[in-house]
Design an enzyme around this catalytic site. Structure first.
Site, PDB file in Angstrom:
ATOM      1  N   ILE A 128      20.380 -74.024 118.064  1.00  0.00           N
ATOM      2  CA  ILE A 128      20.543 -73.414 116.219  1.00  0.00           C
ATOM      3  C   ILE A 128      20.902 -75.323 116.719  1.00  0.00           C
ATOM      4  O   ILE A 128      21.731 -75.540 116.722  1.00  0.00           O
ATOM      5  CB  ILE A 128      20.554 -73.011 115.093  1.00  0.00           C
ATOM      6  N   TYR A 177      33.067 -65.678 124.298  1.00  0.00           N
ATOM      7  CA  TYR A 177      31.901 -66.112 122.891  1.00  0.00           C
ATOM      8  C   TYR A 177      31.638 -64.704 123.371  1.00  0.00           C
ATOM      9  O   TYR A 177      30.772 -64.537 122.588  1.00  0.00           O
ATOM     10  CB  TYR A 177      31.231 -67.142 123.666  1.00  0.00           C
TER      11      TYR A 177
HETATM   12  P1  NAD Z   1      29.612 -75.325 113.181  1.00  0.00           P
HETATM   13  O1  NAD Z   1      31.157 -75.379 114.164  1.00  0.00           O
HETATM   14  O2  NAD Z   1      28.965 -76.130 112.904  1.00  0.00           O
HETATM   15  O3  NAD Z   1      30.220 -74.123 112.148  1.00  0.00           O
HETATM   16  C1  NAD Z   1      31.248 -73.304 112.253  1.00  0.00           C
HETATM   17  C2  NAD Z   1      32.287 -73.172 111.377  1.00  0.00           C
HETATM   18  O4  NAD Z   1      33.556 -71.627 111.237  1.00  0.00           O
HETATM   19  C3  NAD Z   1      33.384 -74.554 110.753  1.00  0.00           C
HETATM   20  O5  NAD Z   1      33.023 -74.253 109.314  1.00  0.00           O
HETATM   21  C4  NAD Z   1      34.111 -73.934 110.995  1.00  0.00           C
HETATM   22  O6  NAD Z   1      35.485 -74.549 110.275  1.00  0.00           O
HETATM   23  C5  NAD Z   1      34.793 -72.166 110.425  1.00  0.00           C
HETATM   24  N1  NAD Z   1      35.786 -71.963 111.305  1.00  0.00           N
HETATM   25  C6  NAD Z   1      35.974 -71.676 112.199  1.00  0.00           C
HETATM   26  N2  NAD Z   1      36.852 -70.876 112.738  1.00  0.00           N
HETATM   27  C7  NAD Z   1      37.470 -70.772 111.463  1.00  0.00           C
HETATM   28  C8  NAD Z   1      38.116 -69.526 110.651  1.00  0.00           C
HETATM   29  N3  NAD Z   1      39.078 -69.163 111.675  1.00  0.00           N
HETATM   30  N4  NAD Z   1      38.116 -69.322 109.635  1.00  0.00           N
HETATM   31  C9  NAD Z   1      37.258 -69.993 109.068  1.00  0.00           C
HETATM   32  N5  NAD Z   1      36.019 -70.574 109.042  1.00  0.00           N
HETATM   33  C10 NAD Z   1      36.171 -70.555 110.727  1.00  0.00           C
HETATM   34  O7  NAD Z   1      29.118 -73.935 113.856  1.00  0.00           O
HETATM   35  P2  NAD Z   1      27.782 -73.081 113.754  1.00  0.00           P
HETATM   36  O8  NAD Z   1      26.482 -73.296 114.529  1.00  0.00           O
HETATM   37  O9  NAD Z   1      26.871 -73.638 112.325  1.00  0.00           O
HETATM   38  O10 NAD Z   1      28.010 -71.869 113.908  1.00  0.00           O
HETATM   39  C11 NAD Z   1      28.171 -70.910 112.832  1.00  0.00           C
HETATM   40  C12 NAD Z   1      27.882 -68.946 112.943  1.00  0.00           C
HETATM   41  O11 NAD Z   1      26.299 -68.966 114.026  1.00  0.00           O
HETATM   42  C13 NAD Z   1      29.146 -69.290 114.471  1.00  0.00           C
HETATM   43  O12 NAD Z   1      29.321 -67.846 114.418  1.00  0.00           O
HETATM   44  C14 NAD Z   1      28.366 -69.475 115.578  1.00  0.00           C
HETATM   45  O13 NAD Z   1      28.731 -68.488 116.294  1.00  0.00           O
HETATM   46  C15 NAD Z   1      27.201 -68.637 115.612  1.00  0.00           C
HETATM   47  N6  NAD Z   1      26.217 -69.219 116.349  1.00  0.00           N
HETATM   48  C16 NAD Z   1      25.670 -70.368 116.158  1.00  0.00           C
HETATM   49  C17 NAD Z   1      24.103 -70.686 117.704  1.00  0.00           C
HETATM   50  C18 NAD Z   1      24.198 -72.352 118.035  1.00  0.00           C
HETATM   51  O14 NAD Z   1      23.008 -72.462 117.861  1.00  0.00           O
HETATM   52  N7  NAD Z   1      24.766 -73.257 116.711  1.00  0.00           N
HETATM   53  C19 NAD Z   1      23.844 -70.451 118.335  1.00  0.00           C
HETATM   54  C20 NAD Z   1      23.972 -68.903 118.158  1.00  0.00           C
HETATM   55  C21 NAD Z   1      25.264 -68.394 117.234  1.00  0.00           C
END
Ligand code: NAD
Length: 243
Positions: A185, A152
């Site tokens: 988040i 990641y």
């Molecule tokens: P989440 O798991 O709730 O949502 C991720 C979404 O991406 C889901 O709807 C999933 O279906 C979609 N997805 C995954 N693989 C896919 C693909 N191959 N094609 C299309 N869609 C796909 O997670 P989140 O926390 O909302 O994360 C959103 C973004 O933020 C991600 O890139 C994650 O790495 C990043 N992020 C999240 C956090 C956190 O603390 N939640 C922190 C840093 C970065």
């Protein structure tokens, strides 16, 4: 400024992507919701409630042809692609000695190659339009590294190099490319973590609380509206990383 424009948000069915899509709809943007498995009719109705058009396009962004189809559908149905938010992301955590090759590849292919796939296709449209904004969702883990997240962290650090390179390639046509590095988040991605770990994380955050998807969405909209910031990484992390 965003009124009447089209924003494509990948992985928009839930979490941060959903909040981003709603934030752009509030600004009067037509929305292309990308999803991998399913998207609720309710979310489409919420977005349409802001008086904008909304279409949902199923596509796995890690698949080159799917990503092309996503961007082509957006252009054909909405007439332009003005904002692209690469938000889709997955985790497959494990210590490196236990990490399978598949878990490494899946994370890189979704989080990093997925952004290449969409930018490759949307970039051509934006270059012709001579305007556009691309925002890639990285992570503080891409800046700091993290135990159990080698795959990641590598994907999210890669997003930063990709963002800066695309920013340089597209700048002469007025297209901005930036990254957001969220910290901790509250979404499904973090709710699977053990309560004890979540507590320790929050204790380590200077602002002493987890962020919300809306905190990230606000920053994404800011970067789409601002026309003189490019090639930057904006941390939305309660002060976890101070450069
Ligand atoms: P989440 O798991 O709730 O949502 C991720 C979404 O991406 C889901 O709807 C999933 O279906 C979609 N997805 C995954 N693989 C896919 C693909 N191959 N094609 C299309 N869609 C796909 O997670 P989140 O926390 O909302 O994360 C959103 C973004 O933020 C991600 O890139 C994650 O790495 C990043 N992020 C999240 C956090 C956190 O603390 N939640 C922190 C840093 C970065």
């Amino acid at each position: 400024m965003l009124k009447g424009k089209t924003a494509v948000v990948t992985g928009a069915a839930k979490g941060i992507g959903k909040a981003i899509a709603i934030a752009f709809a509030k600004k009067g943007c037509n929305i292309v919701l990308n999803y991998r498995n399913a998207v609720s009719e309710e979310l489409i109705k919420i977005i349409e409630g802001f008086g904008v058009k909304c279409i949902a396009v199923k596509a796995d962004v890690s698949n080159f042809d799917d990503a092309e189809k996503l961007i082509k559908t957006a252009k054909d149905e909405m007439g332009s692609v003005d904002v692209l938010v690469n938000n889709a992301g997955i985790t497959r955590d494990n210590l490196v000695i236990r990490m399978s090759e598949k878990d490494f590849d899946d994370v890189i292919n979704t989080n990093l190659k997925g952004a290449f796939n969409t930018i490759k296709h949307a970039g051509g449209i934006m270059l012709k339009q001579k305007e556009g904004a691309i925002i890639n969702i990285s992570s503080v883990v891409g800046l700091m590294g993290n135990i159990g997240q080698l795959n990641y962290a590598a994907s999210k650090a890669g997003i930063i190099g990709l963002t800066k390179s695309a920013a340089r390639e597209f700048a002469s046509r007025g297209i901005t490319v930036n990254a957001i590095a969220p910290g901790f988040i509250t979404t499904d991605m973090t709710e699977v973590l053990k309560e004890e770990f979540q507590k320790r994380m929050i204790d380590s955050i200077p602002l002493k609380k987890a962020g919300t998807p809306e905190d990230v969405a606000e920053a994404v909209v800011f970067l789409a509206e601002n026309r003189y910031i490019t090639g930057q990484v904006l941390n939305v992390d309660g002060g976890m990383v101070m450069n």
